[in-house]
Design a protein around this motif. Structure first.
Motif, PDB file in Angstrom:
ATOM      1  N   VAL A  29       0.836  -1.207   0.000  1.00 62.64           N
ATOM      2  CA  VAL A  29       0.000   0.000   0.000  1.00 62.64           C
ATOM      3  C   VAL A  29       0.871   1.259   0.000  1.00 62.64           C
ATOM      4  CG1 VAL A  29      -1.547   1.378   1.442  1.00 62.64           C
ATOM      5  CG2 VAL A  29      -2.042  -1.037   1.010  1.00 62.64           C
ATOM      6  N   PHE A  30       1.876   1.301   0.878  1.00 65.10           N
ATOM      7  CA  PHE A  30       2.683   2.517   0.971  1.00 65.10           C
ATOM      8  C   PHE A  30       3.589   2.703  -0.256  1.00 65.10           C
ATOM      9  CE2 PHE A  30       1.307   2.534   5.352  1.00 65.10           C
ATOM     10  CZ  PHE A  30       1.095   3.892   5.552  1.00 65.10           C
ATOM     11  N   ALA A  31       4.040   1.584  -0.823  1.00 65.84           N
ATOM     12  CA  ALA A  31       4.888   1.697  -2.015  1.00 65.84           C
ATOM     13  C   ALA A  31       4.069   2.216  -3.203  1.00 65.84           C
ATOM     14  CB  ALA A  31       5.503   0.343  -2.342  1.00 65.84           C
ATOM     15  N   ALA A  32       2.800   1.794  -3.262  1.00 64.10           N
ATOM     16  CA  ALA A  32       1.972   2.193  -4.412  1.00 64.10           C
ATOM     17  C   ALA A  32       1.419   3.609  -4.260  1.00 64.10           C
ATOM     18  CB  ALA A  32       0.821   1.202  -4.582  1.00 64.10           C
ATOM     19  N   LEU A  33       1.369   4.102  -3.010  1.00 63.53           N
ATOM     20  CA  LEU A  33       0.684   5.377  -2.744  1.00 63.53           C
ATOM     21  C   LEU A  33       1.168   6.566  -3.588  1.00 63.53           C
ATOM     22  CD1 LEU A  33      -1.383   6.967  -1.085  1.00 63.53           C
ATOM     23  CD2 LEU A  33       0.364   7.278   0.666  1.00 63.53           C
ATOM     24  N   PRO A  34       2.470   6.850  -3.624  1.00 60.57           N
ATOM     25  CA  PRO A  34       2.896   8.023  -4.420  1.00 60.57           C
ATOM     26  C   PRO A  34       2.524   7.892  -5.888  1.00 60.57           C
ATOM     27  CG  PRO A  34       4.776   7.058  -3.224  1.00 60.57           C
ATOM     28  CD  PRO A  34       3.602   6.190  -2.948  1.00 60.57           C
ATOM     29  N   ALA A 103       4.895  -8.246  -2.350  1.00 58.77           N
ATOM     30  CA  ALA A 103       4.400  -6.883  -2.133  1.00 58.77           C
ATOM     31  C   ALA A 103       4.208  -6.166  -3.466  1.00 58.77           C
ATOM     32  CB  ALA A 103       5.373  -6.102  -1.248  1.00 58.77           C
ATOM     33  N   LEU A 104       5.152  -6.391  -4.400  1.00 58.70           N
ATOM     34  CA  LEU A 104       5.035  -5.776  -5.725  1.00 58.70           C
ATOM     35  C   LEU A 104       3.760  -6.242  -6.429  1.00 58.70           C
ATOM     36  CD1 LEU A 104       6.315  -4.093  -8.043  1.00 58.70           C
ATOM     37  CD2 LEU A 104       7.460  -6.182  -8.787  1.00 58.70           C
ATOM     38  N   ALA A 105       3.515  -7.552  -6.383  1.00 63.30           N
ATOM     39  CA  ALA A 105       2.316  -8.103  -7.022  1.00 63.30           C
ATOM     40  C   ALA A 105       1.059  -7.529  -6.376  1.00 63.30           C
ATOM     41  CB  ALA A 105       2.325  -9.625  -6.908  1.00 63.30           C
ATOM     42  N   SER A 106       1.054  -7.476  -5.044  1.00 60.64           N
ATOM     43  CA  SER A 106      -0.113  -6.923  -4.333  1.00 60.64           C
ATOM     44  C   SER A 106      -0.323  -5.455  -4.674  1.00 60.64           C
ATOM     45  CB  SER A 106       0.088  -7.045  -2.826  1.00 60.64           C
ATOM     46  OG  SER A 106       0.080  -8.389  -2.441  1.00 60.64           O
ATOM     47  N   ALA A 107       0.771  -4.725  -4.746  1.00 60.95           N
ATOM     48  CA  ALA A 107       0.673  -3.289  -5.058  1.00 60.95           C
ATOM     49  C   ALA A 107       0.023  -3.084  -6.412  1.00 60.95           C
ATOM     50  CB  ALA A 107       2.063  -2.656  -5.039  1.00 60.95           C
ATOM     51  N   LEU A 108       0.444  -3.899  -7.373  1.00 55.56           N
ATOM     52  CA  LEU A 108      -0.075  -3.768  -8.729  1.00 55.56           C
ATOM     53  C   LEU A 108      -1.566  -4.111  -8.783  1.00 55.56           C
ATOM     54  CD1 LEU A 108       1.232  -3.049 -11.436  1.00 55.56           C
ATOM     55  CD2 LEU A 108       1.287  -5.492 -11.936  1.00 55.56           C
ATOM     56  N   ILE A 109      -1.920  -5.211  -8.121  1.00 52.40           N
ATOM     57  CA  ILE A 109      -3.308  -5.666  -8.136  1.00 52.40           C
ATOM     58  C   ILE A 109      -4.234  -4.664  -7.450  1.00 52.40           C
ATOM     59  CG2 ILE A 109      -4.862  -7.456  -7.221  1.00 52.40           C
ATOM     60  CD1 ILE A 109      -3.316  -9.002  -9.043  1.00 52.40           C
ATOM     61  N   THR A 110      -3.757  -4.032  -6.371  1.00 54.72           N
ATOM     62  CA  THR A 110      -4.642  -3.138  -5.614  1.00 54.72           C
ATOM     63  C   THR A 110      -4.497  -1.676  -6.018  1.00 54.72           C
ATOM     64  OG1 THR A 110      -2.999  -2.933  -3.857  1.00 54.72           O
ATOM     65  CG2 THR A 110      -4.633  -4.674  -3.617  1.00 54.72           C
ATOM     66  N   PHE A 111      -3.621  -1.427  -6.991  1.00 54.42           N
ATOM     67  CA  PHE A 111      -3.405  -0.062  -7.480  1.00 54.42           C
ATOM     68  C   PHE A 111      -4.709   0.639  -7.878  1.00 54.42           C
ATOM     69  CE2 PHE A 111      -1.563   2.945 -10.734  1.00 54.42           C
ATOM     70  CZ  PHE A 111      -0.852   3.701  -9.828  1.00 54.42           C
ATOM     71  N   GLN A 114      -6.687   2.263  -5.025  1.00 54.12           N
ATOM     72  CA  GLN A 114      -6.139   3.513  -4.504  1.00 54.12           C
ATOM     73  C   GLN A 114      -6.394   4.662  -5.473  1.00 54.12           C
ATOM     74  OE1 GLN A 114      -2.944   3.934  -1.880  1.00 54.12           O
ATOM     75  NE2 GLN A 114      -1.991   2.003  -2.427  1.00 54.12           N
ATOM     76  N   VAL A 115      -6.094   4.422  -6.745  1.00 54.55           N
ATOM     77  CA  VAL A 115      -6.277   5.490  -7.738  1.00 54.55           C
ATOM     78  C   VAL A 115      -7.732   5.954  -7.734  1.00 54.55           C
ATOM     79  CG1 VAL A 115      -6.224   6.066 -10.186  1.00 54.55           C
ATOM     80  CG2 VAL A 115      -4.404   4.690  -9.194  1.00 54.55           C
ATOM     81  N   MET A 160      -6.363   3.693   0.757  1.00 59.89           N
ATOM     82  CA  MET A 160      -5.286   2.876   1.316  1.00 59.89           C
ATOM     83  C   MET A 160      -5.844   1.692   2.095  1.00 59.89           C
ATOM     84  SD  MET A 160      -2.699   5.869   2.615  1.00 59.89           S
ATOM     85  CE  MET A 160      -1.479   4.791   3.365  1.00 59.89           C
ATOM     86  N   ILE A 161      -6.896   1.945   2.865  1.00 57.77           N
ATOM     87  CA  ILE A 161      -7.462   0.863   3.670  1.00 57.77           C
ATOM     88  C   ILE A 161      -8.088  -0.210   2.769  1.00 57.77           C
ATOM     89  CG2 ILE A 161      -9.169   0.272   5.429  1.00 57.77           C
ATOM     90  CD1 ILE A 161      -8.756   3.118   6.558  1.00 57.77           C
ATOM     91  N   THR A 162      -8.815   0.228   1.752  1.00 52.92           N
ATOM     92  CA  THR A 162      -9.426  -0.733   0.822  1.00 52.92           C
ATOM     93  C   THR A 162      -8.335  -1.550   0.131  1.00 52.92           C
ATOM     94  OG1 THR A 162     -11.055   0.985   0.386  1.00 52.92           O
ATOM     95  CG2 THR A 162     -11.145  -0.956  -1.014  1.00 52.92           C
TER      96      THR A 162
END
Lengths: 233, 356
Positions: A29-34, A103-111, A114-115, A160-162
């Motif tokens: 979550v935090f890596a994808a945030l910016p 974490a990378l895979a999760s970030a991509l899937i949940t991107f 967040q957007v 972020m929570i979602t």
């Protein structure tokens, strides 16, 4: 603080999977945030040709089979060739078979989650306040940092929570990309899967599923709560 | 300070096409009905609207010149803007809202200067509050203070009183009066209320359907009877001549005579602005004697205009000052009023704006 309770209720393998899941989701979550903030700004504040395509690509993880995404990541970040090989040889960075890859895979899937949330918050922003800030001498970065983002903050937090809750449930992309290594990449869903593969593992799978349900409920309620507060103010 | 504005722009079917120039900018009112294009004009001055064609020069700074490709960004123009809907930042306290522009201006006002404005606008007890906890009038005052603290060269007021009811309006008006008298900051003020304009403005630009219909000093323009702007009986630039303490009266002099008014709290020699409603002026062909009115002024009819209904506006010259009496058409006929006729104007009441 949590550990005595956890060791009393959960087996070492279960708590390991739980903690790993939480860590991977948090980092994702935090890596994808910016990137999510930047993408949301791009999609709300600018006009450019091909915007629809970019919008589509951002939302692709919502509809693509996660296994396909895992496979895609494997081809990009596999250490034998391409970007993955270069990263590994130059910086020693390796995503495959590592929790950072999960974490990378999760970030991509949940991107997209967040957007989407940040975008809704930005679109709901009062442009009049932006105009007021301009007449008071604030340039674009100043207005972004001091007006737009603080006002979008509840939306950002809700997103972020979602995304965090969705990360906890990721299975296909993780198992395809970084495999199922206990203590490294075996998150809760992978632990459930592993339990089911063993004869008589149903009880174990049921316990792990219950943990997943409780976690998901907690975070979805939290997200809803934050969103309601945002609507009220 | 001078300002020259020339604009051409269109929004769908509405076209804006106007130009005006003001040499000595005090308080200028952009007057017109809602939808006439007043707000578009000040948005263009602020830089929030980029017109298709236009040129705006403030003093010696060209902030817009579409021919030369000049468009100065709003944040570089040093123009304060008080929006009709205040637009306070909801995530900041009143104090942080006030200092938002102050923090971003190179010529920062001293802490004493801030304290003075906070005091002038009566904001002291509101500083720690959140904007959402303020009344409409309080929000307008904070927005005004925020714009002032950004130390602008010019202040735009986008009808900040329009969203308020009559009580709140009269709460803010004195503050604007103080501001005009104390800071000498040039202001462009949007309004559709003639009484506000008569009270605050030095110069009026009348805007109708996107065009500049008339322009002139407040003392002249509001006693025109050509229908370009709602007519007042008189707007006088007067001086306090004497106080008659025992009688509770004050004597004002203006270019054309003297007026006796209820005692005002201003020192002898101070200038005040007095207004008279056209309905409060009666006309007589002979000098009335034994009459209760304190003010009877000899004047000469300079023009007449019969509007809709039974009314006739009679424009009078009293020295260098113009008055307008609104009488019935029947009375105008009975008195045989025509340009050049000598009359006596009987003034029933005078409104003096003493902002303290």
């Amino acid at each position: 603080m949590l550990s005595p309770v956890m060791t009393a209720v959960l087996t070492p393998a279960e708590s390991q999977a739980l903690l790993l899941s939480l860590r991977i989701a948090l980092v994702a979550v935090f890596a994808a945030l910016p990137f999510a903030v930047a993408m949301a700004l791009l999609l709300t504040r600018t006009r450019f040709p091909g915007k629809i395509v970019v919008d589509g690509i951002v939302h692709l993880p919502l509809v693509l089979p996660p296994v396909a995404i895992g496979f895609l990541l494997l081809t990009i970040f596999g250490t034998r060739a391409g970007l993955g090989a270069w990263l590994f040889q130059t910086f020693g960075i390796r995503f495959v078979f590592s929790w950072t890859g999960a974490a990378l895979a999760s970030a991509l899937i949940t991107f997209p989650f967040q957007v989407r949330a940040i975008r809704i918050a930005l679109e709901g922003a009062d442009l009049g306040l932006d105009e007021a800030a301009r007449t008071l001498g604030a340039g674009w970065l100043d207005r972004l940092v001091n007006v737009a983002l603080p006002l979008a903050f509840p939306g950002i937090v809700a997103g972020m929570i979602t995304a965090f809750a969705a990360s906890l449930g990721e299975f296909g992309a993780i198992i395809t990309f970084v495999s199922n290594i206990p203590g490294e990449t075996r998150t809760l869903p992978l632990a459930i899967y592993t339990a089911l593969q063993a004869p008589g593992g149903e009880a174990e799978a049921a316990r792990l599923s219950l943990i997943s349900i409780v976690l998901a409920l907690i975070f979805m309620t939290l997200a809803e709560f934050v969103q309601r507060r945002m609507r009220r103010s | 300070m001078s300002i020259a504005v020339a604009l051409r722009h269109s929004f769908g079917t509405f076209a804006l096409d106007g130009a005006f120039k003001i040499e000595r900018l005090g308080v200028t009112a952009l007057f017109g009905a809602s939808g006439a294009g007043k707000t578009s004009v000040i948005n263009a001055i602020a830089g929030l609207l980029r017109p298709r064609e236009g040129r705006i020069v403030i003093e010696d700074r060209v902030v817009l010149d579409t021919d030369a490709g000049v468009f100065m960004l709003p944040q570089q123009r040093r123009i304060g803007y008080v929006f009709q809907d205040a637009r306070l930042f909801p995530h900041m306290s009143v104090a942080d809202n006030l200092r938002f522009g102050w923090r971003r201006t190179p010529n920062r006002m001293s802490e004493d200067g801030i304290a003075h404005i906070v005091d002038l606008l009566g904001l002291g007890h509101l500083l720690e509050r959140a904007p959402n906890a303020l009344s409409g009038g309080e929000k307008s005052r904070v927005a005004l203070g925020r714009a002032l603290l950004s130390a602008p060269d010019l202040l735009l007021l986008g009808e900040p009183l329009a969203a308020l009811d009559a009580a709140r309006r009269s709460e803010i008006l004195p503050y604007l009066g103080h501001l005009r008298d104390e800071t000498r900051l040039p202001m462009v003020y949007v309004s559709h209320v003639v009484d506000e304009v008569a009270r605050l403005a030095d110069e009026i630009v009348v805007i109708r359907e996107g065009r500049v219909e008339a322009q002139g000093p407040v003392f002249d323009l509001l006693t025109k009877i050509d229908g370009s702007i709602p007519t007042l009986g008189a707007v006088l630039d007067a001086r306090v001549d004497a106080h008659r303490e025992g009688e509770g009266l004050s004597v004002l002099t203006f270019d054309g005579g003297r007026l006796i008014v209820s005692q005002i709290m201003r020192d002898v020699g101070r200038r005040v602005r007095a207004r008279i409603r056209a309905e409060d002026i009666l006309l007589a062909c002979e000098e009335p004697r034994a009459i209760s009115a304190n003010n009877v002024l000899p004047a000469i009819v300079s023009a007449l205009r019969t509007g809709e209904g039974a009314q006739t506006d009679v424009q009078l010259a009293c020295g260098a000052t113009k008055f307008v009496a609104r009488i019935t058409q029947a009375s105008a006929a009975r008195l045989a009023l025509a340009p050049g006729v000598r009359v006596f104007a009987i003034i029933k009441s005078v409104i003096v704006d003493s902002s303290n």
